[in-house]
Scaffold this motif. Structure first.
Motif, PDB file in Angstrom:
ATOM      1  N   ARG A  60      -2.693   5.130  -8.302  1.00 34.23           N
ATOM      2  CA  ARG A  60      -3.792   5.575  -7.442  1.00 34.23           C
ATOM      3  C   ARG A  60      -4.878   4.506  -7.350  1.00 34.23           C
ATOM      4  N   ALA A  61      -5.142   3.861  -8.474  1.00 36.28           N
ATOM      5  CA  ALA A  61      -6.155   2.794  -8.481  1.00 36.28           C
ATOM      6  C   ALA A  61      -5.707   1.627  -7.613  1.00 36.28           C
ATOM      7  N   TYR A  62      -4.452   1.222  -7.745  1.00 34.48           N
ATOM      8  CA  TYR A  62      -3.928   0.095  -6.970  1.00 34.48           C
ATOM      9  C   TYR A  62      -4.001   0.401  -5.476  1.00 34.48           C
ATOM     10  N   TYR A  63      -3.568   1.595  -5.094  1.00 36.62           N
ATOM     11  CA  TYR A  63      -3.595   1.986  -3.681  1.00 36.62           C
ATOM     12  C   TYR A  63      -5.020   1.978  -3.143  1.00 36.62           C
ATOM     13  N   SER A  64      -5.957   2.566  -3.897  1.00 37.78           N
ATOM     14  CA  SER A  64      -7.330   2.694  -3.432  1.00 37.78           C
ATOM     15  C   SER A  64      -7.996   1.341  -3.227  1.00 37.78           C
ATOM     16  N   LYS A  65      -7.615   0.346  -4.033  1.00 39.66           N
ATOM     17  CA  LYS A  65      -8.215  -0.981  -3.922  1.00 39.66           C
ATOM     18  C   LYS A  65      -7.526  -1.858  -2.876  1.00 39.66           C
ATOM     19  N   SER A  66      -6.219  -1.673  -2.696  1.00 43.93           N
ATOM     20  CA  SER A  66      -5.459  -2.596  -1.853  1.00 43.93           C
ATOM     21  C   SER A  66      -5.315  -2.129  -0.410  1.00 43.93           C
ATOM     22  N   GLU A  67      -5.445  -0.836  -0.166  1.00 42.97           N
ATOM     23  CA  GLU A  67      -5.288  -0.306   1.186  1.00 42.97           C
ATOM     24  C   GLU A  67      -6.566  -0.548   1.991  1.00 42.97           C
ATOM     25  N   ASN A  68      -6.428  -1.052   3.206  1.00 50.75           N
ATOM     26  CA  ASN A  68      -7.600  -1.331   4.044  1.00 50.75           C
ATOM     27  C   ASN A  68      -8.366  -0.064   4.406  1.00 50.75           C
ATOM     28  N   GLN A  69      -7.638   0.982   4.751  1.00 52.93           N
ATOM     29  CA  GLN A  69      -8.252   2.262   5.078  1.00 52.93           C
ATOM     30  C   GLN A  69      -7.532   3.368   4.302  1.00 52.93           C
ATOM     31  N   PRO A  70      -7.813   3.480   3.010  1.00 47.47           N
ATOM     32  CA  PRO A  70      -7.099   4.470   2.187  1.00 47.47           C
ATOM     33  C   PRO A  70      -7.380   5.894   2.647  1.00 47.47           C
ATOM     34  N   VAL A  71      -6.343   6.713   2.634  1.00 46.22           N
ATOM     35  CA  VAL A  71      -6.508   8.124   2.999  1.00 46.22           C
ATOM     36  C   VAL A  71      -7.324   8.840   1.931  1.00 46.22           C
ATOM     37  N   PHE A  72      -7.148   8.458   0.698  1.00 45.52           N
ATOM     38  CA  PHE A  72      -8.006   8.931  -0.377  1.00 45.52           C
ATOM     39  C   PHE A  72      -8.464   7.708  -1.158  1.00 45.52           C
ATOM     40  N   ASN A  73      -9.642   7.797  -1.731  1.00 44.97           N
ATOM     41  CA  ASN A  73     -10.186   6.663  -2.471  1.00 44.97           C
ATOM     42  C   ASN A  73     -10.479   7.091  -3.903  1.00 44.97           C
ATOM     43  N   LEU A 118       8.778   0.738  -6.781  1.00 48.06           N
ATOM     44  CA  LEU A 118       9.295   1.684  -7.772  1.00 48.06           C
ATOM     45  C   LEU A 118       8.244   2.728  -8.144  1.00 48.06           C
ATOM     46  N   ILE A 119       7.002   2.294  -8.322  1.00 42.16           N
ATOM     47  CA  ILE A 119       5.983   3.141  -8.933  1.00 42.16           C
ATOM     48  C   ILE A 119       5.053   3.830  -7.933  1.00 42.16           C
ATOM     49  N   LEU A 120       4.725   3.190  -6.813  1.00 42.01           N
ATOM     50  CA  LEU A 120       3.700   3.732  -5.938  1.00 42.01           C
ATOM     51  C   LEU A 120       4.084   4.959  -5.106  1.00 42.01           C
ATOM     52  N   SER A 156       1.604   5.471   5.238  1.00 38.22           N
ATOM     53  CA  SER A 156       1.180   4.772   6.450  1.00 38.22           C
ATOM     54  C   SER A 156       0.321   3.576   6.054  1.00 38.22           C
ATOM     55  N   GLY A 157      -0.187   2.855   7.039  1.00 44.63           N
ATOM     56  CA  GLY A 157      -1.004   1.679   6.746  1.00 44.63           C
ATOM     57  C   GLY A 157      -0.203   0.649   5.970  1.00 44.63           C
ATOM     58  N   GLN A 158      -0.874  -0.037   5.055  1.00 43.45           N
ATOM     59  CA  GLN A 158      -0.194  -1.049   4.251  1.00 43.45           C
ATOM     60  C   GLN A 158       0.914  -0.443   3.406  1.00 43.45           C
ATOM     61  N   ILE A 159       0.687   0.778   2.926  1.00 43.14           N
ATOM     62  CA  ILE A 159       1.668   1.384   2.035  1.00 43.14           C
ATOM     63  C   ILE A 159       2.934   1.806   2.791  1.00 43.14           C
ATOM     64  N   LYS A 160       2.886   1.744   4.103  1.00 44.38           N
ATOM     65  CA  LYS A 160       4.091   2.056   4.880  1.00 44.38           C
ATOM     66  C   LYS A 160       5.215   1.090   4.535  1.00 44.38           C
TER      67      LYS A 160
END
Length: 284
Positions: free
Chosen positions: A17-30, A67-69, A265-269
Motif C-alpha cells: 500500500r505504501a509503495y502504490y501510494s508513493k509511486s502512482e501519479n493519481q492513486p485511487v487511495f493514498n 508478485l506482491i502488489l 488502472s493508471g501505472q499499476i495497470k
C-alpha cells in the motif's frame, strides 16, 4: 522459515500500500501512513523477499512487484470505495475489520460519526497499538484482541462496546487464504449475529491446476509458507456464492477479470491481476 514475530504478510501488505501510494501519479487511495507504520520493517521485509527469490531463481528478478502488489492494492481500493459508499447511506455506521493487521484507514478517514473496531490476534495487535502511539496518532479505533481458537467474537465485541443496532460494514480481507472453507463459513455465520444490517467484503482464491492458472500464485504460496504463514486450500467460487445465498445474503461476485478492469488502472495497470483471486460483497 523466518523468526520474525507477528504477521509478516500483514507487513508485506502495508508495504504494498505504501509503495502504490508513493509511486502512482493519481492513486485511487493514498495510504500515506503505511510507510510510517512499517518504518521498522522495511529493510527486513525487502531483504526477506529478495533472499527468498534469490534462493528460487539464483538471481533477483524485477517482477517482485508483480508478485506482491496486485492483491493488497486492488482489495484496498475495493474496500475503501465500498465503505465510503456505505457511509454515505449510513452516516452512523460501524466499521468492523477482522484481521486488521496494519490497516490505517481509521486514521485516514475524516468521519467523526463512524466507530471503528479492529479485531486481530492479541500479540500482533499489541505491536500495532505501540506503533500508533509512537506516531502520535489520536485514538481512532477500538482494538478488540481476539484469539479465534478460544474467544467468542460476539462476546469480545460486546465487551468493547459494539452496538448491534447500528448498520455495520465488515471487511475480512486476506483471512480466507489461511482458513479452510468450513471454518470461514462458520466465521461468516458468527458475523451474521452481529447486526441486522450488514455489508461484508472478503476476497478468496480459487484452487486451480497450474496448467489453468498463473504460476505466480504458486510462488506467492511458497513465499507465505517461507515466512511461516502457509495458505490453506482455495475455495470453489460456485460453493462460495451458493453458501452465501443460502445464508440469506445478496451476493455481488467480482471475477478476476472484473477486478482487473475496475481496480488496476493508471501505472499499476502494468501489474497483472491474479486470475484466480475473487472479491465478494455480501449484503443482508
Amino acid at each position: 522459515m523466518t523468526t520474525y514475530q507477528g504477521s509478516v504478510t500483514a507487513r508485506i501488505c502495508a508495504w504494498a500500500r505504501a509503495y502504490y501510494s508513493k509511486s502512482e501519479n493519481q492513486p485511487v487511495f493514498n495510504d500515506y501512513l503505511a510507510e510510517k507504520i512499517i518504518e521498522d520493517d522495511k529493510k527486513l521485509l525487502l531483504n526477506l523477499i529478495l533472499k527468498k527469490r534469490r534462493q528460487e531463481h539464483g538471481v533477483f528478478k524485477k517482477n517482485v512487484l508483480d508478485l506482491i502488489l496486485p492483491i493488497p492494492v486492488s482489495r484496498s481500493i475495493f474496500a475503501e470505495h465500498e465503505f465510503l459508499d456505505f457511509k454515505k447511506k449510513n452516516p452512523s455506521a460501524q466499521y468492523l475489520i477482522l484481521g486488521a493487521g496494519l490497516d490505517t484507514f481509521a486514521w485516514r478517514d475524516t468521519s467523526d460519526k463512524t466507530s471503528y473496531f479492529e479485531v486481530d490476534h492479541p500479540f500482533f495487535q499489541s505491536i500495532k497499538k505501540q506503533r500508533i502511539k509512537n506516531l502520535h496518532l489520536e485514538n481512532r479505533a477500538i482494538f478488540v484482541p481476539v484469539d479465534f481458537r478460544t474467544d467468542s467474537l460476539k462476546e469480545k465485541l460486546k465487551q468493547a462496546g459494539f452496538d448491534s443496532s447500528r448498520p455495520t460494514f465488515v471487511t475480512i480481507m486476506g483471512l480466507s487464504y489461511y482458513l479452510n472453507f468450513s471454518t470461514f463459513i462458520s466465521t461468516l455465520k458468527d458475523i451474521l449475529e452481529l447486526s441486522s444490517k450488514l455489508t461484508v467484503l472478503f476476497d478468496f482464491y480459487e484452487e486451480k491446476s497450474l496448467s489453468d492458472t498463473d504460476r505466480r500464485f504458486e510462488e506467492l504460496k511458497n513465499l507465505t509458507s517461507y515466512v511461516g504463514e502457509p495458505m490453506s486450500d482455495g475455495y470453489k467460487s460456485s460453493s462460495v456464492v451458493n453458501t452465501l445465498e443460502q445464508l440469506g445474503f445478496a451476493v455481488n461476485h467480482l471475477t478476476p477479470y472484473e477486478i482487473k478492469e475496475k481496480f488496476l488502472s493508471g501505472q499499476i495497470k502494468k501489474i497483472k491481476a491474479y486470475d484466480n483471486v475473487h472479491f465478494i460483497k455480501a449484503e443482508k
